[in-house]
Design a protein around this motif. Structure first.
Motif, PDB file in Angstrom:
ATOM      1  N   GLY B  97       0.809  -1.206   0.000  1.00  0.00           N
ATOM      2  CA  GLY B  97       0.000   0.000   0.000  1.00  0.00           C
ATOM      3  C   GLY B  97       0.847   1.262   0.000  1.00  0.00           C
ATOM      4  N   ALA B  98       2.082   1.157   0.525  1.00  0.00           N
ATOM      5  CA  ALA B  98       2.942   2.335   0.599  1.00  0.00           C
ATOM      6  C   ALA B  98       3.174   2.912  -0.793  1.00  0.00           C
ATOM      7  CB  ALA B  98       4.269   1.987   1.262  1.00  0.00           C
ATOM      8  N   ASP B 100       1.178   2.843  -3.310  1.00  0.00           N
ATOM      9  CA  ASP B 100      -0.021   3.579  -3.710  1.00  0.00           C
ATOM     10  C   ASP B 100       0.041   5.007  -3.205  1.00  0.00           C
ATOM     11  OD1 ASP B 100      -1.285   1.697  -5.141  1.00  0.00           O
ATOM     12  OD2 ASP B 100      -2.894   1.301  -3.706  1.00  0.00           O
ATOM     13  N   ARG B 101       0.478   5.132  -1.961  1.00  0.00           N
ATOM     14  CA  ARG B 101       0.560   6.478  -1.416  1.00  0.00           C
ATOM     15  C   ARG B 101       1.597   7.304  -2.176  1.00  0.00           C
ATOM     16  NH1 ARG B 101      -0.956   8.819   3.173  1.00  0.00           N
ATOM     17  NH2 ARG B 101      -1.109   6.980   4.467  1.00  0.00           N
ATOM     18  N   PHE B 102       2.767   6.692  -2.414  1.00  0.00           N
ATOM     19  CA  PHE B 102       3.821   7.422  -3.125  1.00  0.00           C
ATOM     20  C   PHE B 102       3.309   7.919  -4.468  1.00  0.00           C
ATOM     21  CE2 PHE B 102       7.015   4.456  -0.869  1.00  0.00           C
ATOM     22  CZ  PHE B 102       6.913   5.231   0.275  1.00  0.00           C
ATOM     23  N   ARG B 103       2.540   7.043  -5.134  1.00  0.00           N
ATOM     24  CA  ARG B 103       2.092   7.418  -6.472  1.00  0.00           C
ATOM     25  C   ARG B 103       0.985   8.461  -6.438  1.00  0.00           C
ATOM     26  NH1 ARG B 103       0.937   3.904 -10.774  1.00  0.00           N
ATOM     27  NH2 ARG B 103      -0.662   2.940  -9.517  1.00  0.00           N
ATOM     28  N   SER B 104       0.370   8.653  -5.280  1.00  0.00           N
ATOM     29  CA  SER B 104      -0.649   9.701  -5.217  1.00  0.00           C
ATOM     30  C   SER B 104      -0.070  11.011  -4.684  1.00  0.00           C
ATOM     31  CB  SER B 104      -1.843   9.235  -4.367  1.00  0.00           C
ATOM     32  OG  SER B 104      -1.466   9.125  -3.012  1.00  0.00           O
ATOM     33  N   LEU B 105       1.254  11.041  -4.485  1.00  0.00           N
ATOM     34  CA  LEU B 105       1.884  12.280  -4.013  1.00  0.00           C
ATOM     35  C   LEU B 105       2.186  13.214  -5.184  1.00  0.00           C
ATOM     36  CD1 LEU B 105       4.544  10.932  -1.473  1.00  0.00           C
ATOM     37  CD2 LEU B 105       2.425  12.131  -0.931  1.00  0.00           C
TER      38      LEU B 105
END
Ligand SMILES: Nc1ncnc2c1ncn2[C@@H]1O[C@H](COP(=O)(O)OP(=O)(O)OP(=O)(O)O)[C@@H](O)[C@H]1O
Ligand SMILES: [Mg+2]
Lengths: 349, 262
Positions: B97-98, B100-105
């Protein structure tokens, strides 16, 4: 609380039009229309596999839609993805913190990426760890935190820089009631600070407690949307509870109340009758039908000590619309009479 | 709880700063999960010891003499084999999931990949240092001196970083870390072994010799030997550099394309 449907595009945090996403033969999202006003908590409710996560991933620019369009805070999620990413933040369904890093390192890394100086990032991490009650776990690897703590860390990581729109994908699944309550408090605080929250959940009480407006999705489609009150007025049945002055009147009273619109039954308490009034019918609103029933009792000289009329629970609405039980509902909660699905309500938008 | 939100909105990190932040993440992961280094340490140690003592006497008559020939090849071989793990780690990382977060930054999208690669370069240097350290301890003496050894290591690590892009591409295209690992080694084994790492291709049958001579791995090993012996010529060094350039030209854009599609 927002009651009027906003019509100006600038007022909408999210606006989707016929959004579609397919995975092979699966139509995970199948024409989703949403209009989410700014400044509130919007709940997206649906059973497993309904397409909640897929919808959120499209809105957070992690997936490209196969059809339809979506605007987030006025920006198109495909053509202006970079602009969207500047304004939103995502807490995924499965912990989106780095399990190998410590709680503090996770926040530091994101703080640096979001543009804070080393010193400010450290300050902000400390501030958030304290606010979320995680200070003592700052140096623990995220993998070793409890589920609830990891969820909190996840949420903290999402608001290092307060986003205009925060996506929370099933934020409290698997948490104990205490941790859920704590997380709800945090979400309310974040909203009070001006962030719009889009929350998915399988828990009806979560949507009921937290969300101002709710969309119910199933099989990739929005099958109902509106405020809690609107939804409760759209399906399921209202509950009427009548306490008689004299328990001896109960049989007569029950026969007087029951008619085509009302299903009456006895409660364990010998003076109490309960009745279910389906909300969707020609004969009028549940309140009118209940008033007529009470008038019949008065006309027959049966004394009523008190009565109460309640809206259907969100649980019932959900059941009536999707034909399946939400995650948390116990089998006993369902009324046998409501088991057949009502026609889908396209109350959306 | 009050004021958990801050309404300042700093400008997000630029491409370089973001990549460096992700490189820092790689370092932190090494610090917390040092077991990750198992392969980076194991492969160089095993290959250096195994081939020297196993083949030394048989192929060159003496262990010492063979070491002089073998060690630069082992250096190239060990570092090149370790590159597969770039793709394997990335594939595992993407599933968390990490990511996913990086890619939404709001940061340059390939930054997490580039940052991880910067971290990997550190591992390649470590693998190289182990081979050289062991070799020196076993009696290897580079005629090219320290400068030769450093130049050779730099060339090998550069080639390895270019080759990493191929595995990163595989890491994005395949479903599981183990699929990336097997595909990587199935491709790498013939490339590394049908080369001049262990033997002089003069002893190979004609067609195999042709393959070995055309193999970029052979060119890398030739250049590494020459640099460590202090006899390198410009064409010798340019061959592997050109191969590295070609690898990056093909696989870096492919990686970015696959990553954007994900
Ligand atoms: N990457 C994928 N590849 C193939 N199918 C997928 C993928 N992601 C989702 N699906 C399918 O799409 C459908 C919707 O999935 P999604 O994860 O959006 O549901 P959900 O509402 O979030 O469910 P849950 O409550 O279980 O989290 C499911 O049938 C799922 O199997
Ligand atoms: Mg989901």
């Amino acid at each position: 609380m927002i009651t009027a449907t906003p019509s100006i595009i600038g007022d909408l945090a999210v606006e989707t039009d016929g959004l579609v996403k397919t995975f092979g033969a699966t139509r995970a999202v199948d024409g989703v229309n949403l209009a989410i006003p700014r400044g509130s908590v919007y709940g997206v409710l649906g059973p497993n596999g309904a397409g909640k996560t897929t919808t959120i991933r499209i809105l957070a620019t992690l997936l490209r839609p196969d059809g339809g369009s979506a605007r987030v805070l006025g920006h198109d999620v495909v053509r202006e993805a970079a602009a969207v990413r500047r304004l939103v933040s995502l807490t995924g369904q499965f912990a989106s913190v780095d399990a190998d890093l410590t709680a503090e390192e996770n926040l530091l890394l994101l703080g640096r990426l979001l543009g804070y100086s080393r010193r400010r990032a450290r300050q902000r991490a400390g501030e958030l760890l304290a606010a979320f009650g995680l200070t003592s776990a700052a140096r623990h690897q995220a993998a070793r935190l409890s589920g609830g703590m990891r969820r909190k860390l996840d949420l903290a990581a999402s608001i290092i820089v307060a986003p205009d729109l925060l996506f929370l994908d099933e934020p409290t699944t698997g948490l104990d009631p205490g941790s859920r309550g704590a997380l709800w408090e945090i979400v309310r605080d974040i909203v009070a600070d001006g962030t719009t929250v889009l929350l998915t959940t399988q828990y009806l009480d979560e949507a009921d407690k937290l969300a101002d407006r709710i969309a119910i999705i199933d099989h990739g489609k929005v099958i109902a949307a509106g405020t809690r009150g609107e939804l409760k007025g759209s399906a399921g049945s209202a509950g009427l509870r009548i306490r008689l002055l004299d328990p001896a009147d109960r049989n007569r009273a029950r026969e007087l109340i029951a008619d085509r619109q009302i299903i009456a039954s006895d409660e364990p308490d010998p003076a109490v009758i309960s009745a279910r009034i389906p909300v969707q019918q020609r004969a009028g609103a549940p309140g009118q039908i209940a008033a007529r029933a009470l008038a019949r009792l008065a006309g027959a000289g049966i004394g009523v000590s008190d009565f109460a009329l309640g809206q259907p629970s969100l649980d019932e609405v959900f059941l009536a619309l999707t034909g399946s039980h939400p995650a948390q509902a116990q089998p006993g909660q369902a009324q046998p009479g409501q088991a057949e699905p009502a026609p889908a309500q396209e109350a959306a938008r | 709880m009050t004021a958990i939100s801050r309404h300042e909105r700093p400008a997000p990190a630029g491409p370089v700063a973001a990549s460096l932040a992700f490189a820092w993440r790689s370092l932190l992961k090494l610090k917390h999960v040092p077991e990750q280094l198992g392969d980076v340490i194991g492969i160089p140690v095993v290959f250096t010891l195994l081939f020297t003592y196993l083949f030394g006497r048989a192929l060159a008559g003496s262990t010492h003499g063979y070491l002089q020939f073998l060690l630069p090849g082992t250096l190239a071989l060990a570092v090149v084999l370790v590159t597969v793990y770039s793709g394997v780690t990335l594939n595992a990382d993407l599933a968390t999931g990490a990511f996913d977060r990086f890619r939404s930054l709001p940061v340059w999208r390939p930054a997490p990949i580039l940052g991880a690669l910067i971290g990997d370069i550190g591992r390649y240097l470590l693998a190289g240092a182990i081979v050289i350290g062991l070799g020196l301890a076993m009696g290897y003496r580079p005629a090219g001196g320290a400068a030769g050894v450093i130049a050779a290591t730099a060339l090998v690590v550069l080639f390895a970083s270019a080759l990493s892009w191929a595995w990163i591409t595989l890491g994005l295209a395949l479903r599981s870390p183990s699929a990336v690992m097997s595909a990587g080694f199935v491709i790498l084994f013939p490339i590394t072994f049908v080369s001049n790492v262990f033997t002089d291709p003069a002893t190979m049958p004609g067609w195999l010799r042709g393959v070995s001579d055309a193999n970029p791995m052979s060119h890398l090993v030739t250049a590494t030997r020459a640099l460590m012996a202090g006899t390198a010529t410009a064409p010798q060094v340019l061959w592997p550099l050109a191969a590295a350039g070609a690898l990056i030209t093909v696989f870096a854009p492919l990686t970015v394309l696959l990553y954007q599609r994900k």
